[in-house]
Write a protein that holds these residues in place. Sequence first.
Motif, PDB file in Angstrom:
ATOM      1  N   VAL A 190       7.596   8.808   6.432  1.00 59.50           N
ATOM      2  CA  VAL A 190       8.747   7.917   6.371  1.00 59.50           C
ATOM      3  C   VAL A 190       8.220   6.489   6.333  1.00 59.50           C
ATOM      4  CG1 VAL A 190      10.833   7.094   7.535  1.00 59.50           C
ATOM      5  CG2 VAL A 190      10.240   9.517   7.627  1.00 59.50           C
ATOM      6  N   VAL A 191       8.720   5.705   5.394  1.00 53.21           N
ATOM      7  CA  VAL A 191       8.343   4.294   5.270  1.00 53.21           C
ATOM      8  C   VAL A 191       9.617   3.471   5.386  1.00 53.21           C
ATOM      9  CG1 VAL A 191       7.274   2.532   3.824  1.00 53.21           C
ATOM     10  CG2 VAL A 191       6.407   4.886   3.772  1.00 53.21           C
ATOM     11  N   ILE A 192       9.596   2.511   6.289  1.00 53.34           N
ATOM     12  CA  ILE A 192      10.769   1.663   6.520  1.00 53.34           C
ATOM     13  C   ILE A 192      10.375   0.221   6.228  1.00 53.34           C
ATOM     14  CG2 ILE A 192      12.551   0.987   8.168  1.00 53.34           C
ATOM     15  CD1 ILE A 192      11.839   3.448   9.808  1.00 53.34           C
ATOM     16  N   GLY A 193      11.069  -0.406   5.298  1.00 51.76           N
ATOM     17  CA  GLY A 193      10.761  -1.778   4.920  1.00 51.76           C
ATOM     18  C   GLY A 193      11.895  -2.726   5.206  1.00 51.76           C
ATOM     19  N   HIS A 194      11.560  -3.989   5.301  1.00 52.17           N
ATOM     20  CA  HIS A 194      12.543  -5.059   5.524  1.00 52.17           C
ATOM     21  C   HIS A 194      12.587  -5.919   4.265  1.00 52.17           C
ATOM     22  CE1 HIS A 194      14.082  -8.599   8.175  1.00 52.17           C
ATOM     23  NE2 HIS A 194      15.079  -7.912   7.636  1.00 52.17           N
ATOM     24  N   HIS A 195      13.721  -5.890   3.570  1.00 54.23           N
ATOM     25  CA  HIS A 195      13.871  -6.613   2.298  1.00 54.23           C
ATOM     26  C   HIS A 195      12.726  -6.246   1.345  1.00 54.23           C
ATOM     27  CE1 HIS A 195      17.230  -8.924   3.769  1.00 54.23           C
ATOM     28  NE2 HIS A 195      16.525  -9.371   4.780  1.00 54.23           N
ATOM     29  N   ALA A 196      12.390  -4.978   1.299  1.00 50.78           N
ATOM     30  CA  ALA A 196      11.261  -4.517   0.487  1.00 50.78           C
ATOM     31  C   ALA A 196      11.766  -3.824  -0.772  1.00 50.78           C
ATOM     32  CB  ALA A 196      10.391  -3.557   1.292  1.00 50.78           C
ATOM     33  N   SER A 197      10.919  -3.772  -1.785  1.00 50.80           N
ATOM     34  CA  SER A 197      11.237  -3.099  -3.031  1.00 50.80           C
ATOM     35  C   SER A 197      11.270  -1.583  -2.816  1.00 50.80           C
ATOM     36  CB  SER A 197      10.181  -3.444  -4.085  1.00 50.80           C
ATOM     37  OG  SER A 197      10.155  -2.487  -5.109  1.00 50.80           O
ATOM     38  N   PRO A 198      12.354  -0.919  -3.179  1.00 47.70           N
ATOM     39  CA  PRO A 198      12.379   0.547  -3.048  1.00 47.70           C
ATOM     40  C   PRO A 198      11.253   1.221  -3.819  1.00 47.70           C
ATOM     41  CG  PRO A 198      14.595  -0.298  -3.425  1.00 47.70           C
ATOM     42  CD  PRO A 198      13.653  -1.453  -3.628  1.00 47.70           C
ATOM     43  N   THR A 199      10.927   0.694  -4.991  1.00 39.71           N
ATOM     44  CA  THR A 199       9.830   1.278  -5.777  1.00 39.71           C
ATOM     45  C   THR A 199       8.503   1.170  -5.041  1.00 39.71           C
ATOM     46  OG1 THR A 199      10.965   0.719  -7.841  1.00 39.71           O
ATOM     47  CG2 THR A 199       8.594   1.154  -7.963  1.00 39.71           C
ATOM     48  N   ALA A 200       8.247   0.003  -4.443  1.00 41.75           N
ATOM     49  CA  ALA A 200       7.004  -0.183  -3.693  1.00 41.75           C
ATOM     50  C   ALA A 200       6.961   0.735  -2.476  1.00 41.75           C
ATOM     51  CB  ALA A 200       6.858  -1.635  -3.264  1.00 41.75           C
ATOM     52  N   LEU A 201       8.097   0.929  -1.815  1.00 43.03           N
ATOM     53  CA  LEU A 201       8.130   1.810  -0.650  1.00 43.03           C
ATOM     54  C   LEU A 201       7.932   3.267  -1.053  1.00 43.03           C
ATOM     55  CD1 LEU A 201      10.911   0.373   1.688  1.00 43.03           C
ATOM     56  CD2 LEU A 201       8.486  -0.231   1.533  1.00 43.03           C
ATOM     57  N   ASP A 202       8.489   3.673  -2.196  1.00 41.22           N
ATOM     58  CA  ASP A 202       8.254   5.037  -2.675  1.00 41.22           C
ATOM     59  C   ASP A 202       6.762   5.274  -2.917  1.00 41.22           C
ATOM     60  OD1 ASP A 202      10.926   5.741  -2.617  1.00 41.22           O
ATOM     61  OD2 ASP A 202      11.285   5.288  -4.727  1.00 41.22           O
ATOM     62  N   GLU A 203       6.097   4.294  -3.533  1.00 38.07           N
ATOM     63  CA  GLU A 203       4.652   4.426  -3.755  1.00 38.07           C
ATOM     64  C   GLU A 203       3.916   4.512  -2.421  1.00 38.07           C
ATOM     65  OE1 GLU A 203       0.754   1.936  -5.223  1.00 38.07           O
ATOM     66  OE2 GLU A 203       2.738   1.027  -5.428  1.00 38.07           O
ATOM     67  N   LEU A 204       4.312   3.691  -1.470  1.00 38.86           N
ATOM     68  CA  LEU A 204       3.643   3.701  -0.174  1.00 38.86           C
ATOM     69  C   LEU A 204       3.868   5.027   0.542  1.00 38.86           C
ATOM     70  CD1 LEU A 204       1.942   2.042   1.761  1.00 38.86           C
ATOM     71  CD2 LEU A 204       4.036   1.032   2.668  1.00 38.86           C
ATOM     72  N   ALA A 205       5.041   5.615   0.379  1.00 38.05           N
ATOM     73  CA  ALA A 205       5.298   6.921   0.994  1.00 38.05           C
ATOM     74  C   ALA A 205       4.376   7.981   0.405  1.00 38.05           C
ATOM     75  CB  ALA A 205       6.759   7.314   0.801  1.00 38.05           C
ATOM     76  N   ARG A 206       4.137   7.926  -0.903  1.00 39.16           N
ATOM     77  CA  ARG A 206       3.201   8.882  -1.504  1.00 39.16           C
ATOM     78  C   ARG A 206       1.796   8.671  -0.957  1.00 39.16           C
ATOM     79  NH1 ARG A 206       6.435   7.551  -6.038  1.00 39.16           N
ATOM     80  NH2 ARG A 206       4.907   6.049  -6.825  1.00 39.16           N
ATOM     81  N   ARG A 207       1.399   7.416  -0.804  1.00 38.09           N
ATOM     82  CA  ARG A 207       0.078   7.141  -0.232  1.00 38.09           C
ATOM     83  C   ARG A 207       0.007   7.598   1.229  1.00 38.09           C
ATOM     84  NH1 ARG A 207      -3.064   4.179  -3.490  1.00 38.09           N
ATOM     85  NH2 ARG A 207      -2.085   2.922  -5.129  1.00 38.09           N
ATOM     86  N   ALA A 208       1.072   7.393   1.960  1.00 35.87           N
ATOM     87  CA  ALA A 208       1.084   7.830   3.363  1.00 35.87           C
ATOM     88  C   ALA A 208       0.996   9.346   3.458  1.00 35.87           C
ATOM     89  CB  ALA A 208       2.343   7.314   4.056  1.00 35.87           C
ATOM     90  N   ASP A 209       1.637  10.063   2.526  1.00 31.16           N
ATOM     91  CA  ASP A 209       1.475  11.514   2.489  1.00 31.16           C
ATOM     92  C   ASP A 209       0.010  11.901   2.321  1.00 31.16           C
ATOM     93  OD1 ASP A 209       4.167  12.119   2.770  1.00 31.16           O
ATOM     94  OD2 ASP A 209       4.507  12.419   0.622  1.00 31.16           O
ATOM     95  N   THR A 210      -0.666  11.230   1.390  1.00 31.90           N
ATOM     96  CA  THR A 210      -2.074  11.515   1.147  1.00 31.90           C
ATOM     97  C   THR A 210      -2.917  11.183   2.376  1.00 31.90           C
ATOM     98  OG1 THR A 210      -1.856  11.153  -1.229  1.00 31.90           O
ATOM     99  CG2 THR A 210      -4.063  10.957  -0.301  1.00 31.90           C
ATOM    100  N   ALA A 211      -2.646  10.039   2.983  1.00 31.00           N
ATOM    101  CA  ALA A 211      -3.383   9.669   4.197  1.00 31.00           C
ATOM    102  C   ALA A 211      -3.159  10.704   5.291  1.00 31.00           C
ATOM    103  CB  ALA A 211      -2.937   8.287   4.665  1.00 31.00           C
TER     104      ALA A 211
END
Length: 270
Positions: free
Chosen positions: A51-72
């Motif tokens: 789960v990635v929670i952002g503040h005024h963040a780009s949904p696209t950027a958060l989706d990418e970060l969620a994929r990276r967090a899955d890998t991590a």
Amino acid sequence: MSEQVSRRAVVAGLLLLSLAPASAPAPEPLSPAARGLWREGTVVARGTRSVVIGHHASPTALDELARRADTAGLRVAEVLGGPVRPLVLVPESAGEAARLARVERLDGLAAVADGGRVIVVPEVFARLNSTGKDIVLTHELTHVVAGTDGLPVWLYEGFADYVGYRDAGLPVRTAAAELADEVRAGRLPSELPGPAAFAADGRDPVRLARAYQEAWLACRFLADRFGEETLVRLYRDAQVAGVERALASLGLSAATLTARWRAYMRDQLA
């Protein structure tokens, strides 16, 4: 000289790392504390297990970060066991990240582990290349899962870098370029790095990078010499009984570890 990723610095080059697909149960619903981080501007992205929670963040950027967090999470679970379910926070600024982490400043840091979550420092994290982002997330998530209490800084930072670099595909001399320069010049460190070497207070960033590299190679030596499972067991034993007793179970003292670590650095980097 190339910039390096240790825990929170910038990795050199433009290396790309593919993100493996994964299957796992869906992440659990957000807790009230996670939902209430900000009064407005909250954006949530979900990976397979993250789960990635952002503040005024780009949904696209958060989706990418969620994929990276899955890998991590997969990388950490492969070393420490699982399942690992990352929670990553992406505040609007470095100042907001520091407030979340309850510290005054996070100068130069790309992310920080804070309790059961990883807090991204957006301005610095955005400057990392693909490999650097993966290493930083894996490093910080290792802190979240493994804990650091009761351990010397060289062990918990070195262990987190061991997990972070384990699947990154970087040659040792690339990942430890600053330290390699010193070793080739005949200047090997005489002792394992202590707390002062890791102080993020505006000191020489090259020296800070070397501190992480020194710690990483200490843990990499232990994994190479005794096996990864033994490194993990030593880490856990050190949390319970102290690092001296954990090392003694391998027939090592602080002095013998230091001597063998220095020889390992010379072999790997000269």
